[in-house]
Design a protein around this motif. Structure first.
Motif, PDB file in Angstrom:
ATOM      1  N   LEU A  22       0.836  -1.195   0.000  1.00 36.03           N
ATOM      2  CA  LEU A  22       0.000   0.000   0.000  1.00 36.03           C
ATOM      3  C   LEU A  22       0.870   1.244   0.000  1.00 36.03           C
ATOM      4  O   LEU A  22       1.901   1.290   0.663  1.00 36.03           O
ATOM      5  N   LYS A  23       0.436   2.249  -0.753  1.00 34.51           N
ATOM      6  CA  LYS A  23       1.226   3.473  -0.891  1.00 34.51           C
ATOM      7  C   LYS A  23       0.806   4.558   0.093  1.00 34.51           C
ATOM      8  O   LYS A  23       1.395   5.623   0.117  1.00 34.51           O
ATOM      9  N   THR A  24      -0.207   4.284   0.899  1.00 31.00           N
ATOM     10  CA  THR A  24      -0.645   5.268   1.879  1.00 31.00           C
ATOM     11  C   THR A  24       0.251   5.191   3.114  1.00 31.00           C
ATOM     12  O   THR A  24       0.841   4.147   3.401  1.00 31.00           O
ATOM     13  N   PRO A  25       0.359   6.281   3.862  1.00 28.70           N
ATOM     14  CA  PRO A  25       1.159   6.246   5.092  1.00 28.70           C
ATOM     15  C   PRO A  25       0.562   5.257   6.104  1.00 28.70           C
ATOM     16  O   PRO A  25      -0.641   4.996   6.081  1.00 28.70           O
ATOM     17  N   PRO A  26       1.399   4.713   6.982  1.00 26.82           N
ATOM     18  CA  PRO A  26       0.909   3.705   7.938  1.00 26.82           C
ATOM     19  C   PRO A  26      -0.246   4.194   8.821  1.00 26.82           C
ATOM     20  O   PRO A  26      -1.130   3.412   9.161  1.00 26.82           O
ATOM     21  N   GLU A  27      -0.254   5.486   9.156  1.00 28.70           N
ATOM     22  CA  GLU A  27      -1.330   6.007  10.002  1.00 28.70           C
ATOM     23  C   GLU A  27      -2.667   5.922   9.265  1.00 28.70           C
ATOM     24  O   GLU A  27      -3.682   5.529   9.829  1.00 28.70           O
ATOM     25  N   HIS A  28      -2.662   6.313   7.983  1.00 30.20           N
ATOM     26  CA  HIS A  28      -3.887   6.247   7.176  1.00 30.20           C
ATOM     27  C   HIS A  28      -4.300   4.795   6.947  1.00 30.20           C
ATOM     28  O   HIS A  28      -5.496   4.475   7.001  1.00 30.20           O
ATOM     29  N   THR A  29      -3.327   3.939   6.699  1.00 30.48           N
ATOM     30  CA  THR A  29      -3.622   2.523   6.469  1.00 30.48           C
ATOM     31  C   THR A  29      -4.290   1.916   7.690  1.00 30.48           C
ATOM     32  O   THR A  29      -5.273   1.176   7.573  1.00 30.48           O
ATOM     33  N   GLN A  30      -3.791   2.247   8.876  1.00 27.61           N
ATOM     34  CA  GLN A  30      -4.364   1.708  10.103  1.00 27.61           C
ATOM     35  C   GLN A  30      -5.803   2.189  10.296  1.00 27.61           C
ATOM     36  O   GLN A  30      -6.683   1.415  10.652  1.00 27.61           O
ATOM     37  N   THR A  31      -6.044   3.456  10.017  1.00 22.25           N
ATOM     38  CA  THR A  31      -7.393   4.005  10.149  1.00 22.25           C
ATOM     39  C   THR A  31      -8.344   3.340   9.163  1.00 22.25           C
ATOM     40  O   THR A  31      -9.457   2.931   9.530  1.00 22.25           O
ATOM     41  N   ILE A  32      -7.915   3.225   7.920  1.00 25.58           N
ATOM     42  CA  ILE A  32      -8.757   2.626   6.874  1.00 25.58           C
ATOM     43  C   ILE A  32      -9.082   1.183   7.206  1.00 25.58           C
ATOM     44  O   ILE A  32     -10.233   0.760   7.133  1.00 25.58           O
ATOM     45  N   THR A  33      -8.071   0.407   7.577  1.00 22.07           N
ATOM     46  CA  THR A  33      -8.299  -1.014   7.863  1.00 22.07           C
ATOM     47  C   THR A  33      -9.188  -1.192   9.090  1.00 22.07           C
ATOM     48  O   THR A  33     -10.028  -2.086   9.115  1.00 22.07           O
ATOM     49  N   ASP A  38     -14.355  -2.925  11.037  1.00 26.12           N
ATOM     50  CA  ASP A  38     -15.553  -2.680  11.859  1.00 26.12           C
ATOM     51  C   ASP A  38     -16.832  -2.772  11.025  1.00 26.12           C
ATOM     52  O   ASP A  38     -17.842  -3.305  11.489  1.00 26.12           O
ATOM     53  N   ILE A  39     -16.789  -2.260   9.793  1.00 22.41           N
ATOM     54  CA  ILE A  39     -17.966  -2.328   8.914  1.00 22.41           C
ATOM     55  C   ILE A  39     -18.310  -3.783   8.609  1.00 22.41           C
ATOM     56  O   ILE A  39     -19.467  -4.196   8.717  1.00 22.41           O
ATOM     57  N   VAL A  40     -17.306  -4.570   8.236  1.00 19.59           N
ATOM     58  CA  VAL A  40     -17.555  -5.976   7.893  1.00 19.59           C
ATOM     59  C   VAL A  40     -17.995  -6.757   9.128  1.00 19.59           C
ATOM     60  O   VAL A  40     -18.890  -7.600   9.060  1.00 19.59           O
ATOM     61  N   LYS A  41     -17.405  -6.448  10.276  1.00 18.09           N
ATOM     62  CA  LYS A  41     -17.766  -7.152  11.512  1.00 18.09           C
ATOM     63  C   LYS A  41     -19.198  -6.826  11.934  1.00 18.09           C
ATOM     64  O   LYS A  41     -19.949  -7.708  12.345  1.00 18.09           O
ATOM     65  N   GLU A  42     -19.587  -5.566  11.814  1.00 13.36           N
ATOM     66  CA  GLU A  42     -20.905  -5.135  12.273  1.00 13.36           C
ATOM     67  C   GLU A  42     -22.036  -5.580  11.347  1.00 13.36           C
ATOM     68  O   GLU A  42     -23.096  -5.996  11.787  1.00 13.36           O
ATOM     69  N   HIS A  43     -21.813  -5.492  10.036  1.00 15.96           N
ATOM     70  CA  HIS A  43     -22.893  -5.728   9.076  1.00 15.96           C
ATOM     71  C   HIS A  43     -22.864  -7.120   8.463  1.00 15.96           C
ATOM     72  O   HIS A  43     -23.616  -7.391   7.520  1.00 15.96           O
ATOM     73  N   GLY A  44     -21.987  -7.997   8.937  1.00 17.82           N
ATOM     74  CA  GLY A  44     -21.994  -9.377   8.469  1.00 17.82           C
ATOM     75  C   GLY A  44     -21.318  -9.541   7.122  1.00 17.82           C
ATOM     76  O   GLY A  44     -20.633  -8.644   6.645  1.00 17.82           O
ATOM     77  N   PRO A  45     -21.470 -10.701   6.485  1.00 15.58           N
ATOM     78  CA  PRO A  45     -20.862 -10.908   5.169  1.00 15.58           C
ATOM     79  C   PRO A  45     -21.365  -9.872   4.167  1.00 15.58           C
ATOM     80  O   PRO A  45     -22.572  -9.685   4.020  1.00 15.58           O
ATOM     81  N   LEU A  46     -20.422  -9.194   3.512  1.00 16.71           N
ATOM     82  CA  LEU A  46     -20.773  -8.118   2.584  1.00 16.71           C
ATOM     83  C   LEU A  46     -20.088  -8.313   1.246  1.00 16.71           C
ATOM     84  O   LEU A  46     -18.953  -8.788   1.177  1.00 16.71           O
ATOM     85  N   THR A  47     -20.771  -7.887   0.196  1.00 20.43           N
ATOM     86  CA  THR A  47     -20.150  -7.839  -1.119  1.00 20.43           C
ATOM     87  C   THR A  47     -19.342  -6.542  -1.211  1.00 20.43           C
ATOM     88  O   THR A  47     -19.414  -5.687  -0.326  1.00 20.43           O
ATOM     89  N   ILE A  48     -18.606  -6.399  -2.296  1.00 17.86           N
ATOM     90  CA  ILE A  48     -17.827  -5.171  -2.517  1.00 17.86           C
ATOM     91  C   ILE A  48     -18.761  -3.966  -2.566  1.00 17.86           C
ATOM     92  O   ILE A  48     -18.501  -2.936  -1.933  1.00 17.86           O
ATOM     93  N   ALA A  49     -19.860  -4.083  -3.307  1.00 15.41           N
ATOM     94  CA  ALA A  49     -20.782  -2.958  -3.463  1.00 15.41           C
ATOM     95  C   ALA A  49     -21.408  -2.554  -2.128  1.00 15.41           C
ATOM     96  O   ALA A  49     -21.522  -1.359  -1.819  1.00 15.41           O
ATOM     97  N   GLN A  50     -21.799  -3.540  -1.333  1.00 14.87           N
ATOM     98  CA  GLN A  50     -22.389  -3.237  -0.031  1.00 14.87           C
ATOM     99  C   GLN A  50     -21.367  -2.584   0.896  1.00 14.87           C
ATOM    100  O   GLN A  50     -21.687  -1.641   1.622  1.00 14.87           O
ATOM    101  N   THR A  51     -20.133  -3.059   0.856  1.00 13.69           N
ATOM    102  CA  THR A  51     -19.074  -2.468   1.673  1.00 13.69           C
ATOM    103  C   THR A  51     -18.841  -1.029   1.262  1.00 13.69           C
ATOM    104  O   THR A  51     -18.699  -0.141   2.111  1.00 13.69           O
ATOM    105  N   TRP A  52     -18.827  -0.762  -0.041  1.00 17.46           N
ATOM    106  CA  TRP A  52     -18.607   0.588  -0.543  1.00 17.46           C
ATOM    107  C   TRP A  52     -19.735   1.525  -0.100  1.00 17.46           C
ATOM    108  O   TRP A  52     -19.497   2.673   0.264  1.00 17.46           O
ATOM    109  N   ASP A  53     -20.972   1.029  -0.108  1.00  9.26           N
ATOM    110  CA  ASP A  53     -22.102   1.837   0.361  1.00  9.26           C
ATOM    111  C   ASP A  53     -21.927   2.222   1.828  1.00  9.26           C
ATOM    112  O   ASP A  53     -22.169   3.370   2.209  1.00  9.26           O
ATOM    113  N   HIS A  54     -21.496   1.275   2.651  1.00  7.20           N
ATOM    114  CA  HIS A  54     -21.286   1.566   4.073  1.00  7.20           C
ATOM    115  C   HIS A  54     -20.129   2.538   4.275  1.00  7.20           C
ATOM    116  O   HIS A  54     -20.193   3.406   5.158  1.00  7.20           O
TER     117      HIS A  54
END
Length: 121
Positions: A22-33, A38-54
């Protein structure tokens, strides 16, 4: 039979993929991940499109595009933060991202609607 064996041996295997960097700084990478996890954990199994909406609902600034999110999700899969499961519904496949701790539950997954089959008497 001999021709089949020759064709089988002549095929090349998949090329080895190098790890994603990844080309982003480690601080941004940690925040993004953390937000994606948290989104995937909270909303269950998600497709790419559903994840993008969240992600759009949350308003995460570190992600520049859906393509960038897909790269980060693949990076998280490599590091075993997330896993990818395949949901077969008839001839269709649906790939879903989930955490390692959740069990795939067919009730949670929204299947792609297949046309109803008619029975002949």
């Amino acid at each position: 039979m001999f021709g089949t064996a020759i064709r089988y041996l002549a095929k090349k295997g998949k090329p080895e993929m190098k790890p994603i960097e990844l080309k982003t700084p480690p601080e941004h990478t940690q925040t993004i991940t953390r937000v994606l996890f948290d989104i995937v954990k909270e909303h269950g199994p998600l497709t790419i499109a559903q994840t993008w909406d969240h992600v759009k609902e949350v308003g995460l600034r570190g992600l520049t595009s859906k393509r960038h999110m897909k790269i980060v999700l693949r990076w998280m899969r490599e590091r075993q933060k997330l896993r990818l499961i395949c949901n077969h519904v008839g001839p269709h496949k649906q790939f879903l991202y989930t955490t390692w701790f959740t069990k795939p539950n067919s009730n949670q997954v929204k299947p792609v609607h297949a046309p109803p089959h008619s029975k002949s008497p």
